[in-house]
Design a protein around this motif. Structure first.
Motif, PDB file in Angstrom:
ATOM      1  N   TRP A   1       0.809  -1.212   0.000  1.00  0.00           N
ATOM      2  CA  TRP A   1       0.000   0.000   0.000  1.00  0.00           C
ATOM      3  C   TRP A   1       0.850   1.272   0.000  1.00  0.00           C
ATOM      4  O   TRP A   1       0.315   2.379   0.000  1.00  0.00           O
ATOM      5  CB  TRP A   1      -0.949   0.009   1.192  1.00  0.00           C
ATOM      6  N   ARG A   2       2.176   1.137   0.008  1.00  0.00           N
ATOM      7  CA  ARG A   2       3.035   2.321  -0.122  1.00  0.00           C
ATOM      8  C   ARG A   2       2.990   2.898  -1.531  1.00  0.00           C
ATOM      9  O   ARG A   2       3.420   4.028  -1.758  1.00  0.00           O
ATOM     10  CB  ARG A   2       4.472   1.960   0.243  1.00  0.00           C
ATOM     11  N   ASP A   3       2.505   2.093  -2.470  1.00  0.00           N
ATOM     12  CA  ASP A   3       2.377   2.536  -3.853  1.00  0.00           C
ATOM     13  C   ASP A   3       1.120   3.404  -3.981  1.00  0.00           C
ATOM     14  O   ASP A   3       0.007   2.933  -3.774  1.00  0.00           O
ATOM     15  CB  ASP A   3       2.286   1.307  -4.766  1.00  0.00           C
ATOM     16  N   ARG A   4       1.313   4.696  -4.317  1.00  0.00           N
ATOM     17  CA  ARG A   4       0.181   5.614  -4.407  1.00  0.00           C
ATOM     18  C   ARG A   4      -0.832   5.143  -5.447  1.00  0.00           C
ATOM     19  O   ARG A   4      -2.053   5.272  -5.251  1.00  0.00           O
ATOM     20  CB  ARG A   4       0.684   7.012  -4.767  1.00  0.00           C
ATOM     21  N   ARG A   5      -0.345   4.595  -6.561  1.00  0.00           N
ATOM     22  CA  ARG A   5      -1.256   4.111  -7.597  1.00  0.00           C
ATOM     23  C   ARG A   5      -2.134   2.990  -7.059  1.00  0.00           C
ATOM     24  O   ARG A   5      -3.342   2.948  -7.343  1.00  0.00           O
ATOM     25  CB  ARG A   5      -0.463   3.627  -8.807  1.00  0.00           C
ATOM     26  N   LEU A   6      -1.558   2.097  -6.269  1.00  0.00           N
ATOM     27  CA  LEU A   6      -2.357   1.000  -5.722  1.00  0.00           C
ATOM     28  C   LEU A   6      -3.397   1.523  -4.737  1.00  0.00           C
ATOM     29  O   LEU A   6      -4.505   0.987  -4.655  1.00  0.00           O
ATOM     30  CB  LEU A   6      -1.441  -0.016  -5.041  1.00  0.00           C
ATOM     31  N   VAL A   7      -3.062   2.564  -3.993  1.00  0.00           N
ATOM     32  CA  VAL A   7      -4.039   3.166  -3.075  1.00  0.00           C
ATOM     33  C   VAL A   7      -5.242   3.689  -3.851  1.00  0.00           C
ATOM     34  O   VAL A   7      -6.398   3.474  -3.461  1.00  0.00           O
ATOM     35  CB  VAL A   7      -3.387   4.290  -2.254  1.00  0.00           C
ATOM     36  N   LEU A   8      -4.978   4.366  -4.971  1.00  0.00           N
ATOM     37  CA  LEU A   8      -6.080   4.873  -5.792  1.00  0.00           C
ATOM     38  C   LEU A   8      -6.904   3.727  -6.370  1.00  0.00           C
ATOM     39  O   LEU A   8      -8.139   3.790  -6.424  1.00  0.00           O
ATOM     40  CB  LEU A   8      -5.525   5.752  -6.921  1.00  0.00           C
ATOM     41  N   ILE A   9      -6.216   2.659  -6.809  1.00  0.00           N
ATOM     42  CA  ILE A   9      -6.932   1.486  -7.313  1.00  0.00           C
ATOM     43  C   ILE A   9      -7.800   0.886  -6.201  1.00  0.00           C
ATOM     44  O   ILE A   9      -8.945   0.473  -6.435  1.00  0.00           O
ATOM     45  CB  ILE A   9      -5.938   0.448  -7.864  1.00  0.00           C
ATOM     46  N   GLY A  10      -7.255   0.839  -4.987  1.00  0.00           N
ATOM     47  CA  GLY A  10      -8.026   0.334  -3.855  1.00  0.00           C
ATOM     48  C   GLY A  10      -9.266   1.170  -3.589  1.00  0.00           C
ATOM     49  O   GLY A  10     -10.333   0.635  -3.253  1.00  0.00           O
ATOM     50  N   LEU A  11      -9.169   2.492  -3.732  1.00  0.00           N
ATOM     51  CA  LEU A  11     -10.334   3.355  -3.533  1.00  0.00           C
ATOM     52  C   LEU A  11     -11.389   3.115  -4.609  1.00  0.00           C
ATOM     53  O   LEU A  11     -12.592   3.134  -4.332  1.00  0.00           O
ATOM     54  CB  LEU A  11      -9.896   4.822  -3.545  1.00  0.00           C
ATOM     55  N   ILE A  12     -10.926   2.867  -5.835  1.00  0.00           N
ATOM     56  CA  ILE A  12     -11.885   2.580  -6.914  1.00  0.00           C
ATOM     57  C   ILE A  12     -12.627   1.281  -6.639  1.00  0.00           C
ATOM     58  O   ILE A  12     -13.861   1.204  -6.748  1.00  0.00           O
ATOM     59  CB  ILE A  12     -11.156   2.499  -8.272  1.00  0.00           C
ATOM     60  N   VAL A  13     -11.875   0.230  -6.279  1.00  0.00           N
ATOM     61  CA  VAL A  13     -12.537  -1.057  -6.038  1.00  0.00           C
ATOM     62  C   VAL A  13     -13.447  -0.978  -4.825  1.00  0.00           C
ATOM     63  O   VAL A  13     -14.507  -1.622  -4.773  1.00  0.00           O
ATOM     64  CB  VAL A  13     -11.486  -2.187  -5.887  1.00  0.00           C
ATOM     65  N   LEU A  14     -13.074  -0.171  -3.832  1.00  0.00           N
ATOM     66  CA  LEU A  14     -13.941   0.009  -2.666  1.00  0.00           C
ATOM     67  C   LEU A  14     -15.285   0.595  -3.092  1.00  0.00           C
ATOM     68  O   LEU A  14     -16.346   0.113  -2.670  1.00  0.00           O
ATOM     69  CB  LEU A  14     -13.238   0.921  -1.651  1.00  0.00           C
ATOM     70  N   ALA A  15     -15.248   1.642  -3.928  1.00  0.00           N
ATOM     71  CA  ALA A  15     -16.487   2.274  -4.366  1.00  0.00           C
ATOM     72  C   ALA A  15     -17.339   1.338  -5.210  1.00  0.00           C
ATOM     73  O   ALA A  15     -18.562   1.245  -5.025  1.00  0.00           O
ATOM     74  CB  ALA A  15     -16.162   3.545  -5.157  1.00  0.00           C
ATOM     75  N   MET A  16     -16.706   0.616  -6.146  1.00  0.00           N
ATOM     76  CA  MET A  16     -17.472  -0.263  -7.029  1.00  0.00           C
ATOM     77  C   MET A  16     -18.044  -1.454  -6.275  1.00  0.00           C
ATOM     78  O   MET A  16     -19.177  -1.887  -6.531  1.00  0.00           O
ATOM     79  CB  MET A  16     -16.587  -0.724  -8.186  1.00  0.00           C
ATOM     80  N   ALA A  17     -17.262  -1.998  -5.326  1.00  0.00           N
ATOM     81  CA  ALA A  17     -17.774  -3.106  -4.520  1.00  0.00           C
ATOM     82  C   ALA A  17     -18.905  -2.643  -3.617  1.00  0.00           C
ATOM     83  O   ALA A  17     -19.874  -3.380  -3.389  1.00  0.00           O
ATOM     84  CB  ALA A  17     -16.633  -3.702  -3.680  1.00  0.00           C
TER      85      ALA A  17
END
Length: 426
Positions: free
Chosen positions: A222-238
């Motif tokens: 989760w230190r990867d900023r891009r992965l954090v943004l991807i995680g936020l997207i999947v959180l919203a869609m889920a």
């Protein structure tokens, strides 16, 4: 990467096995949901007490989701899928026995086992599916999740039919358990050993290095900023998908004054839309790439949710769930696929597991929290939270683009030759 027109037989079996078992898990989940009224009547408990029984599913699911990623990195996806299948079958049989014997504790325990098996298998399947995508060079995760959605439609129809003919719950769930067991055996035999296992672990699962696969590794990605943004997207869609699964029938009944049958049919319409979106989304991903597709999906889902929330017409709201379902269909699998893009196999499994865990946590924990908000503002108004999350996701979908390129088509790595646009039908 292999040309998608020439996929070897072992890879085809691998992919088909994943599709089959996801279909089976969808059937099993929907079979349980369809028979919950009959189980409640058999246990002779109040709705509040039934809520406590159902809590077993939440406990088991979260435990399975949280442990799955680490277990895959230690032992590989095949073993975790096998354990998940055993727990799924055991859970269904215990639920069937608990309902037949009218023992609430038995049903609670069976749901905990069932949920744990589902959580373990789901994260492992996403890791396996992402690995298949890298092998065949075509989108696989949308169809994989589409098989689960198709299974829920089949399971719901089966449950409705068996309820109509008064088939005992125990016999119904026992038959489903047998089907899941058969699918599980074939899947474990077809999935290659070691997918997702990190080099830091030996064959016996013991660490060879300094704890590379533990909790520290799960947090490190989760230190990867891009992965954090991807995680936020999947959180919203889920969250958007889970909210419909948990609340859509009640939303139509309480929020729009429809009958219970109409509410159930509306949910069926949502499930069909989800299934359709996942099975037909592959060509769109190849043509436009995940960032554009997920952005459009979030907007379409937001329009559907807005119509359900703000329209006073029950007919228009019922039709709008098609947009909600189509929009929510691709977000979860496509975002998970993007999480592992461009990484080494070991790192990719850690990234996919991390994003999958975030998504399933949102799917399982987020939507029930809307119930507390609905007590104060009403269920329709509570759904504005879903609308806001979808709008936020649409604004950050640029994170789904491949590093160093304008876009990535489906699961194809930018460092490899792009596959032919001809669909892979095998």
């Amino acid at each position: 990467m292999k040309n998608p027109q020439f996929v070897d037989a072992a890879t085809r079996r691998w992919r088909a096995a994943l599709f089959l078992f996801m279909l089976a898990t969808g059937v099993s989940m929907a079979s349980w949901v369809a028979r919950t009224p009959a189980v409640r009547d058999a246990l002779e408990v109040s709705t509040g007490a039934m809520g406590l029984v159902l809590f077993g599913l939440s406990i088991g699911s979260m435990a399975g989701v949280l442990f799955s990623g680490g277990l895959v990195r230690r032992h590989g996806g095949r073993l975790v899928i096998g354990v998940g299948a055993v727990l799924l079958v055991a859970g269904l049989l215990v639920i069937a026995g608990g309902a037949a014997l009218e023992v609430s504790g038995g049903v609670f325990g069976g749901l905990a086992l069932f949920g744990a098996g589902m959580g373990l298998a789901e994260v492992a399947f996403n890791i396996e599916g992402a690995a298949v995508e890298r092998t065949v060079g075509r989108p696989v995760l949308p169809v994989l999740h589409g098989c689960f959605s198709l299974g829920t439609v089949v399971g719901a129809l089966l449950g409705m039919g068996l309820t109509a003919v008064r088939c005992p719950v125990g016999w119904h769930l026992a038959a489903v358990a047998l089907a899941v067991a058969m699918a599980g055996v074939w899947t474990v035999r077809a999935v290659p050993a070691g997918t997702g296992r990190e080099e830091a672990y030996g064959r016996g699962g013991g660490a060879k290095g300094s704890g590379a696969g533990g909790v520290r590794a799960q947090v490190a990605v989760w230190r990867d900023r891009r992965l954090v943004l991807i995680g936020l997207i999947v959180l919203a869609m889920a969250f958007a998908e889970g909210s419909a699964n948990d609340w859509l029938p009640l939303l139509m009944v309480d929020g729009h004054g429809t009958g219970a049958t109409a509410g159930s049919l509306t949910f069926m319409l949502f499930a069909v839309a989800m299934t359709t979106g996942r099975f037909t989304g592959g060509p769109l991903l190849v043509r436009y790439g995940p960032a554009a597709v997920v952005r459009a999906s979030a907007v379409v889902a937001a329009v559907g949710v807005a119509l359900v929330v703000f329209s006073d017409s029950a007919l228009l709201a019922g039709a709008a769930v098609v947009l909600w379902g189509l929009g929510a269909s691709l977000g979860f699998p496509v975002t998970i696929s993007a999480a592992g893009e461009g990484a080494t196999p070991g790192d990719a499994s850690a990234r996919v597991a991390a994003v999958s865990t975030a998504g399933y946590a949102a799917f399982l924990v987020g939507p029930p929290s809307l119930g507390f908000l609905a007590d104060h503002v009403g269920l329709r108004n509570a759904m504005v939270v879903v609308l806001v999350l979808l709008g936020g996701a649409a604004l950050i979908t640029g994170a789904l683009r491949a590093r160093g390129s304008g876009e990535v088509a489906g699961a194809v790595s930018p460092t490899t030759e792009a596959p032919s646009a001809q669909p892979d039908l095998v």
